[in-house]
Design a protein around this motif. Structure first.
Motif, short mmCIF file in Angstrom:
data_model
loop_
_atom_site.label_atom_id
_atom_site.label_comp_id
_atom_site.label_asym_id
_atom_site.label_seq_id
_atom_site.Cartn_x
_atom_site.Cartn_y
_atom_site.Cartn_z
N GLY A 43 0.82 -1.20 0.00
CA GLY A 43 0.00 0.00 0.00
C GLY A 43 0.85 1.26 0.00
O GLY A 43 2.06 1.22 -0.21
N ASP A 44 0.16 2.37 0.22
CA ASP A 44 0.85 3.66 0.27
C ASP A 44 1.78 3.69 1.47
O ASP A 44 1.55 3.01 2.47
CB ASP A 44 -0.15 4.80 0.40
N ALA A 45 2.81 4.50 1.37
CA ALA A 45 3.75 4.64 2.49
C ALA A 45 3.01 5.23 3.68
O ALA A 45 2.44 6.32 3.58
CB ALA A 45 4.92 5.54 2.09
N PRO A 46 2.97 4.52 4.79
CA PRO A 46 2.23 5.02 5.96
C PRO A 46 3.00 6.13 6.67
O PRO A 46 4.23 6.20 6.59
CB PRO A 46 2.14 3.78 6.85
N LEU A 47 2.28 7.00 7.35
CA LEU A 47 2.91 7.96 8.25
C LEU A 47 3.11 7.23 9.57
O LEU A 47 2.15 6.70 10.14
CB LEU A 47 2.03 9.20 8.45
N VAL A 48 4.34 7.20 10.05
CA VAL A 48 4.67 6.46 11.26
C VAL A 48 5.19 7.43 12.31
O VAL A 48 6.17 8.13 12.09
CB VAL A 48 5.73 5.38 10.98
N ALA A 49 4.52 7.48 13.45
CA ALA A 49 4.97 8.28 14.59
C ALA A 49 5.82 7.38 15.48
O ALA A 49 5.40 6.28 15.84
CB ALA A 49 3.78 8.82 15.37
N THR A 50 7.00 7.85 15.81
CA THR A 50 7.89 7.07 16.66
C THR A 50 8.93 7.99 17.30
O THR A 50 9.17 9.09 16.82
CB THR A 50 8.57 5.93 15.87
N GLY A 52 13.01 8.02 18.93
CA GLY A 52 14.25 7.29 18.67
C GLY A 52 14.27 6.74 17.26
O GLY A 52 14.39 5.54 17.06
N ILE A 53 14.15 7.61 16.26
CA ILE A 53 13.89 7.19 14.88
C ILE A 53 15.07 6.54 14.19
O ILE A 53 14.89 5.93 13.15
CB ILE A 53 13.40 8.37 14.04
N GLY A 54 16.24 6.60 14.74
CA GLY A 54 17.49 6.11 14.15
C GLY A 54 17.40 5.01 13.14
O GLY A 54 17.22 5.23 11.94
N ALA A 55 17.55 3.77 13.56
CA ALA A 55 17.61 2.63 12.63
C ALA A 55 16.30 2.46 11.88
O ALA A 55 16.31 2.18 10.67
CB ALA A 55 17.96 1.35 13.40
N PHE A 56 15.17 2.65 12.54
CA PHE A 56 13.89 2.50 11.85
C PHE A 56 13.78 3.53 10.73
O PHE A 56 13.40 3.20 9.61
CB PHE A 56 12.70 2.63 12.80
N GLY A 57 14.11 4.76 11.02
CA GLY A 57 14.06 5.81 10.00
C GLY A 57 14.97 5.52 8.83
O GLY A 57 14.63 5.78 7.67
N TYR A 58 16.11 4.93 9.12
CA TYR A 58 17.07 4.59 8.07
C TYR A 58 16.53 3.46 7.18
O TYR A 58 16.61 3.54 5.96
CB TYR A 58 18.39 4.18 8.71
N TYR A 59 15.98 2.43 7.78
CA TYR A 59 15.57 1.25 7.02
C TYR A 59 14.17 1.33 6.42
O TYR A 59 13.90 0.71 5.40
CB TYR A 59 15.62 -0.01 7.91
N ALA A 60 13.26 2.07 7.04
CA ALA A 60 11.85 1.98 6.66
C ALA A 60 11.51 2.72 5.37
O ALA A 60 10.65 2.26 4.61
CB ALA A 60 10.97 2.48 7.80
N GLY A 61 12.11 3.86 5.13
CA GLY A 61 11.79 4.61 3.93
C GLY A 61 10.35 5.11 3.90
O GLY A 61 9.73 5.15 2.83
N VAL A 62 9.79 5.46 5.04
CA VAL A 62 8.42 5.97 5.12
C VAL A 62 8.46 7.35 5.79
O VAL A 62 9.41 7.68 6.49
CB VAL A 62 7.50 5.02 5.94
N PRO A 63 7.42 8.15 5.60
CA PRO A 63 7.35 9.43 6.32
C PRO A 63 7.27 9.18 7.82
O PRO A 63 6.52 8.30 8.26
CB PRO A 63 6.07 10.08 5.80
N ILE A 64 8.04 9.93 8.58
CA ILE A 64 8.11 9.73 10.03
C ILE A 64 7.73 11.01 10.76
O ILE A 64 8.17 12.09 10.40
CB ILE A 64 9.52 9.28 10.45
N LEU A 65 6.92 10.85 11.78
CA LEU A 65 6.57 11.91 12.70
C LEU A 65 7.37 11.64 13.98
O LEU A 65 7.11 10.66 14.68
CB LEU A 65 5.06 11.90 12.98
#
Length: 148
Positions: A43-50, A52-65
């Motif tokens: 599906g579409d890239a989800p908006l993910v609120a989290t 300590g975005i480090g590794a997740f932000g690097y690997y996920a490739g999704v918009p992050i809040l």
């Protein structure tokens, strides 16, 4: 004498460093698992609120809040309500703003988890929007928007 102040049960610097290494390795494995799971769901890239975005932000490739405001100007400008209750960089919070953005996922521990909590976690757990619009998703180890 090689002892680490403030590290209960960890008597030496070496033991403290090993503990941190294992902890960080577990966090990276969790980030990889979450990123892989979100890709598999498609599906579409989800908006993910989290936080300590480090590794997740690097690997996920999704918009992050970013819940702690390190990369989100709105949260970064929020007042510090409880100084000293969390590590520096983890003091900002704006749960109303987070829920106004309607993230598809909120990757935080389950409400009731016994741990030291940053103000943003406490505010999100206490916010009525969490119960109304989100449910626990054990596979991703976080909250998922209901119906999503």
């Amino acid at each position: 004498a090689g002892r680490v102040a403030g590290a209960p049960g960890l008597r030496t610097r070496a033991a403290s460093l090993e503990h941190n290494h294992v902890y960080n390795e577990r966090l990276e494995q969790l980030a990889l698992r979450r990123a892989r799971l979100l890709r598999e769901r498609g599906g579409d890239a989800p908006l993910v609120a989290t936080g300590g975005i480090g590794a997740f932000g690097y690997y996920a490739g999704v918009p992050i809040l970013d819940l702690f405001g390190l990369i989100d100007p709105e949260i970064a400008r929020s007042p510090v309500e409880h100084p000293g209750l969390a590590a520096p960089g983890h003091l900002r919070s704006n749960a109303d703003y987070v829920f106004d953005r309607r993230p598809d996922y909120i990757l935080i521990p389950r409400r009731g988890t016994k741990m030291l909590t940053a103000p943003s976690l406490s505010e999100i757990w206490a916010h009525p929007e969490l119960e109304a619009h989100y449910e626990w998703d054990g596979a991703v180890t976080g909250y998922r928007r209901k119906g999503g």
